[in-house]
Write an enzyme that holds these catalytic residues in place. Structure first.
Site, short mmCIF file in Angstrom:
data_model
loop_
_atom_site.label_atom_id
_atom_site.label_comp_id
_atom_site.label_asym_id
_atom_site.label_seq_id
_atom_site.Cartn_x
_atom_site.Cartn_y
_atom_site.Cartn_z
N GLU A 118 0.84 -1.20 0.00
CA GLU A 118 0.00 0.00 0.00
C GLU A 118 0.88 1.24 0.00
O GLU A 118 1.69 1.45 0.90
CB GLU A 118 -0.88 -0.01 1.25
CG GLU A 118 -1.67 1.27 1.46
CD GLU A 118 -2.27 1.37 2.86
OE1 GLU A 118 -2.94 2.39 3.12
OE2 GLU A 118 -2.08 0.45 3.68
N ASP B 290 -0.95 -0.90 5.77
CA ASP B 290 -0.86 -0.28 7.10
C ASP B 290 -1.82 -0.94 8.08
O ASP B 290 -2.87 -1.47 7.69
CB ASP B 290 -1.19 1.22 7.01
CG ASP B 290 -0.11 2.01 6.28
OD1 ASP B 290 1.00 1.47 6.14
OD2 ASP B 290 -0.38 3.14 5.86
N ASP C 76 -4.13 0.09 9.93
CA ASP C 76 -5.18 1.05 10.28
C ASP C 76 -6.42 0.72 9.45
O ASP C 76 -6.46 -0.28 8.72
CB ASP C 76 -4.73 2.49 10.04
CG ASP C 76 -4.32 2.76 8.59
OD1 ASP C 76 -4.60 1.91 7.72
OD2 ASP C 76 -3.73 3.82 8.32
N ASP D 276 -7.77 2.19 6.80
CA ASP D 276 -7.54 2.20 5.35
C ASP D 276 -6.80 0.94 4.90
O ASP D 276 -7.12 0.35 3.87
CB ASP D 276 -6.73 3.45 4.95
CG ASP D 276 -7.58 4.71 4.97
OD1 ASP D 276 -8.82 4.57 4.95
OD2 ASP D 276 -7.02 5.81 5.03
#
Length: 641
Positions: free
Chosen positions: A429, A502, A504, A506
């Site tokens: 990503e 990541d 998180d 997203d």
């Protein structure tokens, strides 16, 4: 004098394992493994015996209890295992069934026309692999009892009471010396038992877990059989016709088939086939007959009523199955299974029977329900047009890919050993993290493909949209194995595809979008264990500088706190909010180096559950997603709010 190994090889070294000793010596040969899968298999074998009684028409109630001590009790109201003296063995028949391999009513003795399980070896194998087993048989007059330890009787068969009921009750405790764990997975067992209830309409299965303070019990019963199975699978999808299409057919006394099917607005297909209640995950003749029969019937109907014009090409098989959920269940007197896993049906008669059933019964349904028929044909024609658009896009993709100058692949950092089984592709990503990954990788066998921005949600899109999506196309080109009907895992350029995003919200979204794409268009990629999820650390705990620097990379708060305590006063903490915050050396050491990293392999334990969860999370309907969030919000951690 030099010691030499004894190289003698004669009759004294040929070991003959008597009876159930062979099972205890090589349990994997009989139940697959001694992991939790093998543990569950013991339950399936005993339940399958009860199901066989139901198939024979003598049982309509089965109870399965997981007891507090991890023993399991299975009871049915069938005829009861015979208790009379066996004419050949000279001991009670129930003891023969529980102590002698390949003894049972499924070897041509007329006890059962069809059966599943391990062809009659199930009960004795379970007995051999149990620390203890107790059997109670009710024959309408008396209750008989016998106990065993590791397959050997500890008492003779005896009468312990009188009764006017019939049935068999078996309680067994798996042997801790054999199995890696005795901790059953409730959800896995529930899924299997629910499947059995759907496949055997009218049979009531009561499943109770007594290991918890408040025992949880569920009653599984499907009067509608596989019709209800299809409704269950489609509960979070929009059907294009309300009623599930159902029909059955027989061939003499040795073969019968049931088919239930319903079309939805989805773009993927879900076809489940079973033979004698065994899930034939690799398909076989019954599934082949269904697919070819379906394609022929829909083409004939579309031509007859001019829904396909003369110049239009015929509908292809994949067109006729778009959005289809179907369950095919055959019962065969002498089932022939093929393949390593014995999950592919080889009886050619099953193809003829199923194909003929569709030709007669489905054709009649379409004639009697013209509105439904037109809705189905319209969907298949739209699928055909999308397939043609996808074909053109695919050819364009192949040309640009073969020219090896595709701008879409410009960001791919190839490895020198591309095509080797050990080659790895990191799908990363963001450009920043992609840059670090490219510098931190091992160039010989690790390739890196950075992604940017959100990609297409394929759950809401047809395959032609996939081929025109600039976020997914580089992945298709990089893997080199095609997608959908064209996907061939043998052409895969990398043995491991590692999603690195990541930690998180997203990052989770991107992982879910990618997994949805792989599941819908490259499912064997997951089924064969090629897809992994990287586990980058959340924290770096460090102390000191330069030569005195000590670092600990940890993956959760508890490990962070332990590292702080270990390093003592002066320890500092860095929280990684994204992969891009790591320098190449850190990313290599924590996330990419096979010697040090942790990666999670993505498996599909249950294709139905996987299908449903992708439909809930990524599909069109909002209400099921809201319900899922409400039910699971309490389990959420590390929220990015």
């Amino acid at each position: 004098m030099e010691n030499k190994k004894d190289t003698t090889y004669d009759e004294s070294q040929i070991q003959v394992l008597e009876g159930l000793e062979a099972v205890r010596k090589r349990p994997g040969m009989y139940i697959g493994s001694v992991s939790i899968a093998g543990l569950h298999h013991l339950i399936y074998e005993i339940v399958d015996n009860s199901i066989d009684e139901a198939l024979a028409g003598y049982c309509d109630r089965i109870t399965v209890d997981i007891n507090p001590d991890n023993s399991v009790t299975v009871e049915d109201n069938g005829r009861g295992i015979p208790v009379g003296i066996h004419p050949q063995q000279g001991i009670p028949t129930v003891e023969v069934v529980l102590t002698i391999l390949h003894a049972g009513g499924k070897f041509g003795g007329g006890g059962y026309k069809v059966s599943g399980g391990l062809h009659g070896v199930g009960s004795s194998v379970v007995n051999a692999l149990s620390e203890r087993l107790e059997v109670e048989v009710s024959n309408g007059e008396h209750v008989y009892y016998q106990s065993y330890e590791r397959g050997k009787p500890t008492c003779k068969l005896k009468i312990i009471g009188d009764t006017d009921k019939t049935g068999t009750k078996i309680t067994f405790l798996p042997d801790a010396e054999i199995f890696e764990t005795l901790d059953y997975d409730y959800d896995t067992l529930l899924k299997r038992l629910r499947e059995q209830a759907f496949l055997n309409k009218g049979v009531r299965i009561i499943f109770t877990d007594k290991r918890v303070a408040e025992p949880k019990s569920v009653e599984l019963y499907a009067e509608g059989g596989i019709k209800e199975f299809v409704q269950y699978i489609n509960k979070n999808k929009d059907a294009i016709h309300d009623d599930v299409v159902y029909f059955e057919a027989k061939r003499g006394d040795d073969m019968e088939v049931e088919v239930a099917m319903q079309y939805t607005t989805a773009y993927s297909e879900t076809i489940l086939s079973f033979a004698n209640n065994i899930h034939t995950i690799d398909g076989g003749m019954h599934e082949t007959g269904f697919k070819s029969g379906l394609t022929r019937v829909l083409n004939d109907y579309a031509r007859k009523y001019k829904l396909l014009k003369e110049k239009d090409p015929n509908l292809m098989g994949e067109d006729t199955r778009e959005g289809l959920t179907a369950v095919i269940s055959v019962k065969v007197a002498e089932a022939q299974f093929e393949g390593q896993t014995k999950t592919k049906l080889g009886n050619s008669g099953a193809r003829t029977l199923v194909e003929g059933a569709l030709n007669d019964k489905l054709s009649a349904f379409l004639e009697e329900n013209p509105r439904v028929a037109r809705a189905i044909i319209e969907k298949t024609i739209n699928a055909s047009r999308a397939r043609e658009a996808a074909r053109k896009a695919r050819e364009a993709t192949r040309k640009s890919s073969s020219a090896n100058n595709s701008s879409l692949l410009g960001k791919l950092a190839r490895c020198t050993d591309e095509g080797a089984d050990y080659a790895e592709l990191f799908i990363v990503e963001g450009d920043s993290a992609g840059g670090s990954a490219k510098q931190g990788r091992h160039r010989r066998y690790q390739a890196v493909l950075p992604l940017w921005g959100k990609m297409l949600n394929v759950e809401k899109s047809r395959i032609d949209k996939v081929y025109s999506n600039e976020k997914l196309l580089p992945i298709i080109q990089a893997l080199g194995a095609g997608i959908g009907e064209d996907f061939d895992v043998n052409n895969l350029k990398y043995g491991k595809i590692i999603i690195m995003a990541d930690a998180d919200v997203d990052g989770s979204h991107i992982r879910t979008l990618l997994l949805t794409f792989f599941f819908r268009y490259m499912r064997s990629l997951i089924e064969q264990g090629h897809v992994y999820i990287a586990q980058p650390p959340l924290f770096k705990v460090y102390k000191g500088k330069n030569k005195d620097l000590v670092e600990r990379f940890v993956f959760d708060e508890a490990a962070r706190d332990r590292a702080i305590a270990e390093l003592g006063k002066g320890a500092k903490v860095q929280r990684y909010k994204g992969l891009g915050e790591m320098d190449p050396e850190e990313l290599k050491e924590t996330t990419m180096d096979p010697e040090k990293r942790t990666i999670l392999r993505v498996d599909i334990e249950d294709a139905i559950a996987a299908d449903q969860i992708f439909t809930i999370l990524m599909g069109e309907k909002v209400e099921p997603r809201r319900e899922f969030i409400e039910q699971n919000a309490k389990y959420a951690t590390d929220l990015d709010i």
